[in-house]
Design an enzyme around this catalytic site. Structure first.
Site, PDB file in Angstrom:
ATOM      1  N   ASP A 165       0.887  -1.161   0.000  1.00  0.00           N
ATOM      2  CA  ASP A 165       0.000   0.000   0.000  1.00  0.00           C
ATOM      3  C   ASP A 165       0.924   1.210   0.000  1.00  0.00           C
ATOM      4  O   ASP A 165       1.518   1.548   1.029  1.00  0.00           O
ATOM      5  CB  ASP A 165      -0.878  -0.052   1.265  1.00  0.00           C
ATOM      6  N   LYS A 224       2.989  11.193  -3.682  1.00  0.00           N
ATOM      7  CA  LYS A 224       1.873  10.538  -4.383  1.00  0.00           C
ATOM      8  C   LYS A 224       0.909  11.561  -4.982  1.00  0.00           C
ATOM      9  O   LYS A 224       0.237  11.289  -5.966  1.00  0.00           O
ATOM     10  CB  LYS A 224       1.149   9.644  -3.373  1.00  0.00           C
ATOM     11  N   GLU A 280      -7.152   0.709  -4.149  1.00  0.00           N
ATOM     12  CA  GLU A 280      -7.114   0.605  -2.677  1.00  0.00           C
ATOM     13  C   GLU A 280      -8.441   0.146  -2.073  1.00  0.00           C
ATOM     14  O   GLU A 280      -8.450  -0.787  -1.259  1.00  0.00           O
ATOM     15  CB  GLU A 280      -6.675   1.947  -2.085  1.00  0.00           C
ATOM     16  N   ASP A 336     -12.789   5.531   1.697  1.00  0.00           N
ATOM     17  CA  ASP A 336     -11.344   5.531   1.930  1.00  0.00           C
ATOM     18  C   ASP A 336     -10.812   6.970   1.906  1.00  0.00           C
ATOM     19  O   ASP A 336     -10.718   7.583   0.844  1.00  0.00           O
ATOM     20  CB  ASP A 336     -10.691   4.680   0.817  1.00  0.00           C
TER      21      ASP A 336
END
Ligand code: AMP
Length: 608
Positions: A8, A70, A171, A193
């Site tokens: 992850d 990211k 994810e 999420d």
């Protein structure tokens, strides 16, 4: 069966997991933590630091410490999100040669994928240390809402890190896999999420025999914990400005301290109703007086500062359900993922919206990596029954005349998938056609993400509309796009690559892979040197400690005296080798040291 790790790769923290004896397990790092900060830094001496060690020095080395890479991966420099990141980051973000984003640290320029690769490499090392062998294959997760450029760039980062990325998965899908693993459930679940930088919502149907089907997905790749922190920072900066007339944003070190303090306060307010932010000597006044920042913030204040952010997530959830033609009552379980879902206001908003309490059984920080490990092992095991059917989060299409966008593969289509379109020439004797491939939901092409463009050449000269070209658009199971084209008359295939990807050319990518590999070998060699030295020093210290006792015990026998004499020789040679720092030489003495230490231990233990 070859081991596959699940990674992850988070905005704030990363986590790695592996299947062990049929169940997914999170692998702790050397410090014993199950997650590692997604941060890297370069020290004044030019040393690269990754993870906790990079985070610890962030305040004193803010301009050379990268966080939240990211948010930049696979983006164009001109995008508004990058402008936003430039305003809030202490490190330098510059434009790359292909309109992509690069990061400058201590005069050296890095691709964003290269920075992410350092985090991935760290995760690989954590797994290798734990498993005691090299690990090559990995499943890496990305936010469901990532477009092709962001996915491709993440895959490139994996390659730079020396990983064979066998699949990119979303994810929230990974979280649902971990939630449903081994339970044989049949139900419709929503995965909400909210991580450090991105928000995703996915609706999945978990069917009999391990079939996981994503029904709809949506999100915002620039909405996450960092935005909550930014609100607290703004509040602190404005308060300070009012009190002292000084803008703390002008001082990079102060800004980094504010960032840390804001995030800390935000997290504390998930457990307490009030907390104090205390930053002594934050800056000097015009008269060279040290100024301090001290403010109490309540949970209510935090909630008021961030209420529109929470509302934005709920709006996206509402829209997603509508798009999927589902009602709230169709959702049988709500799974919360991402560190931000610990915030009570978020839990309340989600509960209020769905009219049910979220599921308690999943760990928001670990569940995504666990799901990736499950998927990795399922991909390697041909006997597995698990099937994962994901969807594409964005419509894939092309730019048509007048700057309009025409969708070819609609949003929320199950992947892998492909569609063909026939194109014809629009002018007489036209020998080439240019096609711009894009992703997005806007009618106007310039509002969507350009993935790449290609030109079909060598077309037969003919009146307009007569030459037909069959263009095939494909999205694979990673969500990555490829396009091929065929001249219908000649059957001639055109090799087309949608090239925008990470903004790195193949040559740059290869150089980065080679450089990372070289650094890895160096790192492993230096770790080996250090471990060998430490082992030798440990044995020498143990023998030294036992020496007087052993000498006393064996003093009466010739054999014993010989043995201690020999041990003295071994010790002196080993000491000289350690002094020389030569690993090979130290290794030559390790066996003898080990034998001597065992013999000494035996002598001492046997003697009452
Ligand atoms: P993730 O990307 O899932 O690791 O989530 C990281 C984000 O969650 C960061 O913005 C953290 O500040 C935030 N976070 C972690 N723990 C808490 C907490 N207890 N309360 C509120 N936010 C948190």
């Amino acid at each position: 069966m070859e081991r596959v790790i699940g990674i992850d790769l988070g905005t704030t923290n990363s986590c790695v997991a592996v299947m062990e004896n049929g169940s997914p397990t999170v692998i702790p790092n050397r410090g014993g933590y199950k997650t590692t900060p997604s941060m890297m830094a370069i020290t004044e001496a030019g040393k690269k630091l990754v993870g906790h060690i990079a985070k610890r020095q962030a305040i004193t080395n803010a301009e050379n410490t990268v966080f939240a890479a990211k948010r930049l991966i696979g983006r164009k420099f001109s995008s508004p999100q990058v402008k936003n990141a430039i305003a809030t980051s202490a490190y330098r973000i510059v434009e790359g040669p292909h309109g992509d984003v690069r990061i400058q640290l201590r005069g050296k320029t890095f691709g964003v994928a290269e920075i992410s690769a350092m985090i991935l490499q760290e995760m690989k090392v954590i797994a290798e240390d734990y498993l005691g062998g090299t690990v090559q294959k990995a499943v890496i997760t990305v936010p469901a809402y990532f477009n092709d450029n962001q996915r491709q760039a993440t895959k490139d980062a994996g390659a730079i890190a020396g990983l064979d990325v066998i699949r990119i998965i979303n994810e929230p899908t990974a979280a649902a896999l971990a939630y449903g693993f081994g339970k044989d459930l049949e139900r419709t679940v929503a995965v909400y999420d909210l991580g450090g930088g991105t928000f995703d919502i996915s609706i999945l149907e978990i069917g009999a025999h391990g079939v996981f089907r994503v029904v709809a997905t949506a999100g915002d790749t620039f909405l996450g914990g960092e935005d909550f922190d930014a609100r607290v920072i703004d509040w602190l900066v404005e308060g300070f400005q009012q009190e002292h007339g000084i803008d703390l944003r002008q001082d990079r070190m102060a800004l980094q301290r504010l960032k840390d303090a804001a995030e800390k306060a935000k997290c504390e307010l998930s457990a307490t109703r009030e907390t104090e932010i205390n930053l002594p000597f934050i800056i000097s006044s015009g008269r060279n007086e040290a100024l301090h920042l001290q403010r109490v913030i309540s949970r209510e204040t935090l909630e008021a500062l961030c209420s529109d952010l929470v509302e934005r997530t709920v709006d996206i959830v509402r829209q997603t359900l509508e798009d999927a033609q589902l009602g709230k009552e169709d959702i049988e379980e709500v799974i919360l993922v991402g560190g931000m879902t610990r915030m009570p206001r978020i839990q309340e908003s989600v509960s209020e919206f769905f009219g049910r309490e979220p599921c308690k059984g999943v760990h928001p920080d670990e569940v995504v990596a666990l799901g990736a490990a499950i998927q990795g092992s399922a991909l390697m095991d041909t006997k597995t029954e698990m099937v994962l059917l994901d969807v594409t989060p964005h419509t894939l299409g092309i730019l048509t005349q007048g700057g309009n966008f025409r969708g070819i593969i609609p949003q929320n289509t199950t992947v892998p998938t492909s569609r063909s379109e026939i194109f014809t020439t629009s002018r007489d004797n036209q020998t080439a056609v240019k096609i711009l491939v894009m992703q997005g939901e806007h009618e106007k092409g310039d509002q969507n993400e350009l993935l790449g463009e290609f030109v079909l050449t060598g077309l037969r000269k003919a009146p307009k509309g007569q030459v037909e070209i069959d263009v095939n658009f494909e999205i694979n199971a990673d969500g990555i796009v490829s396009v091929s084209a065929k001249d219908m008359e000649t059957g001639q295939q055109q090799a087309i690559q949608v090239t925008a990807s990470s903004g790195l050319t193949q040559q740059e990518l290869k150089q980065m892979i080679d450089a990372a590999q070289g650094e890895m070998l160096e790192r492993r060699a230096s770790e080996d040197t250090e471990a060998t030295k430490q082992e030798a020093q440990r044995l020498i210290a143990e023998i030294d400690r036992l020496f007087p006792q052993v000498e006393q015990i064996v003093a009466s026998s010739d054999f014993g005296r010989d043995a201690t004499e020999k041990a003295r020789g071994i010790l002196s040679k080993a000491r000289a080798a350690v002094q020389s720092g030569n690993t090979a030489q130290i290794k030559e003495h390790l066996d003898a040291l080990g034998r001597t230490a065992r013999m000494f231990r035996g002598v001492v233990q046997k003697t009452p």
